[in-house]
Motif scaffolding. Structure first.
Motif, PDB file in Angstrom:
ATOM      1  N   ALA A  74      87.190  27.569  -7.758  1.00 18.35           N
ATOM      2  CA  ALA A  74      86.257  27.780  -8.880  1.00 18.35           C
ATOM      3  C   ALA A  74      86.500  29.154  -9.503  1.00 18.35           C
ATOM      4  CB  ALA A  74      84.816  27.652  -8.401  1.00 18.35           C
ATOM      5  N   PHE A  75      86.725  30.153  -8.676  1.00 22.55           N
ATOM      6  CA  PHE A  75      86.994  31.492  -9.191  1.00 22.55           C
ATOM      7  C   PHE A  75      88.308  31.504  -9.971  1.00 22.55           C
ATOM      8  CE2 PHE A  75      88.765  35.801  -8.648  1.00 22.55           C
ATOM      9  CZ  PHE A  75      87.781  36.509  -9.313  1.00 22.55           C
ATOM     10  N   GLU A 100      94.470  22.625 -16.527  1.00 23.96           N
ATOM     11  CA  GLU A 100      93.048  22.391 -16.267  1.00 23.96           C
ATOM     12  C   GLU A 100      92.846  21.087 -15.508  1.00 23.96           C
ATOM     13  OE1 GLU A 100      89.309  21.224 -18.997  1.00 23.96           O
ATOM     14  OE2 GLU A 100      90.532  22.888 -19.701  1.00 23.96           O
ATOM     15  N   SER A 101      93.562  20.043 -15.919  1.00 23.58           N
ATOM     16  CA  SER A 101      93.399  18.772 -15.202  1.00 23.58           C
ATOM     17  C   SER A 101      93.995  18.865 -13.801  1.00 23.58           C
ATOM     18  CB  SER A 101      94.015  17.617 -15.993  1.00 23.58           C
ATOM     19  OG  SER A 101      95.409  17.690 -15.985  1.00 23.58           O
ATOM     20  N   GLU A 102      95.080  19.615 -13.632  1.00 26.24           N
ATOM     21  CA  GLU A 102      95.637  19.816 -12.290  1.00 26.24           C
ATOM     22  C   GLU A 102      94.647  20.584 -11.411  1.00 26.24           C
ATOM     23  OE1 GLU A 102      99.305  21.829 -13.042  1.00 26.24           O
ATOM     24  OE2 GLU A 102     100.315  20.012 -13.735  1.00 26.24           O
ATOM     25  N   ASP A 103      94.044  21.619 -11.991  1.00 23.06           N
ATOM     26  CA  ASP A 103      93.050  22.388 -11.239  1.00 23.06           C
ATOM     27  C   ASP A 103      91.853  21.516 -10.886  1.00 23.06           C
ATOM     28  OD1 ASP A 103      94.588  24.651 -11.362  1.00 23.06           O
ATOM     29  OD2 ASP A 103      93.487  25.555 -13.031  1.00 23.06           O
ATOM     30  N   LEU A 107      90.543  20.649  -7.162  1.00 17.19           N
ATOM     31  CA  LEU A 107      89.162  20.891  -6.753  1.00 17.19           C
ATOM     32  C   LEU A 107      88.524  19.600  -6.241  1.00 17.19           C
ATOM     33  CD1 LEU A 107      86.952  23.022  -6.561  1.00 17.19           C
ATOM     34  CD2 LEU A 107      86.296  22.460  -8.902  1.00 17.19           C
ATOM     35  N   HIS A 108      88.808  18.492  -6.904  1.00 16.54           N
ATOM     36  CA  HIS A 108      88.285  17.199  -6.453  1.00 16.54           C
ATOM     37  C   HIS A 108      88.823  16.859  -5.055  1.00 16.54           C
ATOM     38  CE1 HIS A 108      86.809  13.110  -6.623  1.00 16.54           C
ATOM     39  NE2 HIS A 108      88.020  12.693  -6.302  1.00 16.54           N
ATOM     40  N   GLY A 109      90.104  17.099  -4.837  1.00 17.54           N
ATOM     41  CA  GLY A 109      90.701  16.842  -3.521  1.00 17.54           C
ATOM     42  C   GLY A 109      90.072  17.703  -2.431  1.00 17.54           C
ATOM     43  N   THR A 110      89.784  18.945  -2.771  1.00 19.29           N
ATOM     44  CA  THR A 110      89.131  19.824  -1.800  1.00 19.29           C
ATOM     45  C   THR A 110      87.730  19.315  -1.489  1.00 19.29           C
ATOM     46  OG1 THR A 110      90.413  21.697  -2.627  1.00 19.29           O
ATOM     47  CG2 THR A 110      88.462  22.210  -1.320  1.00 19.29           C
ATOM     48  N   PHE A 111      87.030  18.835  -2.521  1.00 20.07           N
ATOM     49  CA  PHE A 111      85.686  18.297  -2.281  1.00 20.07           C
ATOM     50  C   PHE A 111      85.731  17.036  -1.433  1.00 20.07           C
ATOM     51  CE2 PHE A 111      83.552  20.969  -5.425  1.00 20.07           C
ATOM     52  CZ  PHE A 111      82.430  21.262  -4.685  1.00 20.07           C
ATOM     53  N   MET A 112      86.727  16.203  -1.616  1.00 20.42           N
ATOM     54  CA  MET A 112      86.837  15.006  -0.775  1.00 20.42           C
ATOM     55  C   MET A 112      87.027  15.417   0.692  1.00 20.42           C
ATOM     56  SD  MET A 112      86.227  12.639  -2.830  1.00 20.42           S
ATOM     57  CE  MET A 112      86.553  11.222  -1.822  1.00 20.42           C
ATOM     58  N   THR A 146      79.435  24.342 -12.381  1.00 18.92           N
ATOM     59  CA  THR A 146      79.203  25.379 -13.382  1.00 18.92           C
ATOM     60  C   THR A 146      80.530  25.907 -13.905  1.00 18.92           C
ATOM     61  OG1 THR A 146      77.168  25.988 -12.250  1.00 18.92           O
ATOM     62  CG2 THR A 146      78.046  27.571 -13.813  1.00 18.92           C
ATOM     63  N   ALA A 147      81.460  26.201 -12.994  1.00 18.19           N
ATOM     64  CA  ALA A 147      82.763  26.730 -13.415  1.00 18.19           C
ATOM     65  C   ALA A 147      83.524  25.702 -14.242  1.00 18.19           C
ATOM     66  CB  ALA A 147      83.577  27.133 -12.188  1.00 18.19           C
ATOM     67  N   GLU A 148      83.541  24.439 -13.793  1.00 15.09           N
ATOM     68  CA  GLU A 148      84.250  23.412 -14.555  1.00 15.09           C
ATOM     69  C   GLU A 148      83.599  23.165 -15.911  1.00 15.09           C
ATOM     70  OE1 GLU A 148      86.495  19.855 -13.013  1.00 15.09           O
ATOM     71  OE2 GLU A 148      85.058  20.193 -11.388  1.00 15.09           O
ATOM     72  N   GLY A 149      82.280  23.126 -15.937  1.00 14.78           N
ATOM     73  CA  GLY A 149      81.580  22.905 -17.203  1.00 14.78           C
ATOM     74  C   GLY A 149      81.834  24.030 -18.178  1.00 14.78           C
ATOM     75  N   TRP A 150      81.875  25.225 -17.688  1.00 12.67           N
ATOM     76  CA  TRP A 150      82.105  26.379 -18.543  1.00 12.67           C
ATOM     77  C   TRP A 150      83.522  26.377 -19.094  1.00 12.67           C
ATOM     78  CZ3 TRP A 150      83.172  32.036 -17.388  1.00 12.67           C
ATOM     79  CH2 TRP A 150      82.669  32.854 -18.401  1.00 12.67           C
TER      80      TRP A 150
END
Length: 190
Positions: A74-75, A100-103, A107-112, A146-150
């Motif tokens: 996120a940072f 951005e889509s790779e990031d 991030l999605h993979g880390t959340f899984m 928040t980070a992704e939305g921003w």
């Protein structure tokens, strides 16, 4: 006749002693088998307790590491796309879409992985640790959303990065505090 009686009497006495000796030997063998069975049960229980302790410890450590990874990702997104010191050029904005889509996928993979690890933490408990783990996971979700939305909506006003990061850090500390006493505990609690 007395010789026959003596022979029969001797045979009965000898048979009685042989039977008594066999019973004593059987009791000894039975006691030895019970002791071996008890030792095997104890060894299996000890091995199981070590396995449970290892699972708890590994899940807690992995969970904490994954929350740090979410925070770092996120940072990274925050710095890459929204750092006011480095406004992107048109070419950078075009290449940022791909990154951005790779990031976002990373991030999605880390959340899984975080949620998979959360399931193990919830399984091995206790509920106090699982509750703190869920709270930490929610804080990570808030930070990343928040980070992704921003990043995706540049017109949004800047968010308070420090408040979200502090919430994650405080939740991480509460989780570690709750988990620490139970890492040597081998019970599985609901």
């Amino acid at each position: 006749m007395s010789e026959l009686f003596a022979a029969v009497f001797g045979a009965l006495i000898g048979g009685g002693f042989a039977l008594a000796g066999a019973r004593i030997q059987a009791r000894g063998a039975h006691a030895q088998a019970d002791a071996a069975r008890d030792a095997a049960k104890h060894q299996a229980a000890t091995a199981h307790m070590q396995w449970v302790r290892s699972k708890k410890s590994n899940a807690s450590a992995a969970f904490l590491a994954l929350t740090l990874e979410v925070q770092n990702q996120a940072f990274h997104m925050h710095c890459r796309y929204r750092d006011p010191a480095f406004p992107p050029s048109a070419l950078q904005r075009w290449s940022n879409r791909k990154t951005e889509s790779e990031d976002s996928r990373a991030l999605h993979g880390t959340f899984m992985a975080l949620r998979d690890t959360l399931a193990v933490v919830e399984l091995y408990g206790p509920s106090e640790v699982a509750d703190n783990a869920r709270e930490l996971e929610r804080a990570c979700v808030t930070l990343s959303m928040t980070a992704e939305g921003w990043v995706r909506a540049p017109g949004l006003p800047p968010f308070d990065w420090n408040a979200d990061v502090t919430a994650v850090q405080q939740a991480r500390e509460r989780f570690a505090e709750a988990a620490r006493p139970h890492l040597n505990d081998s019970t599985i609690a609901p």
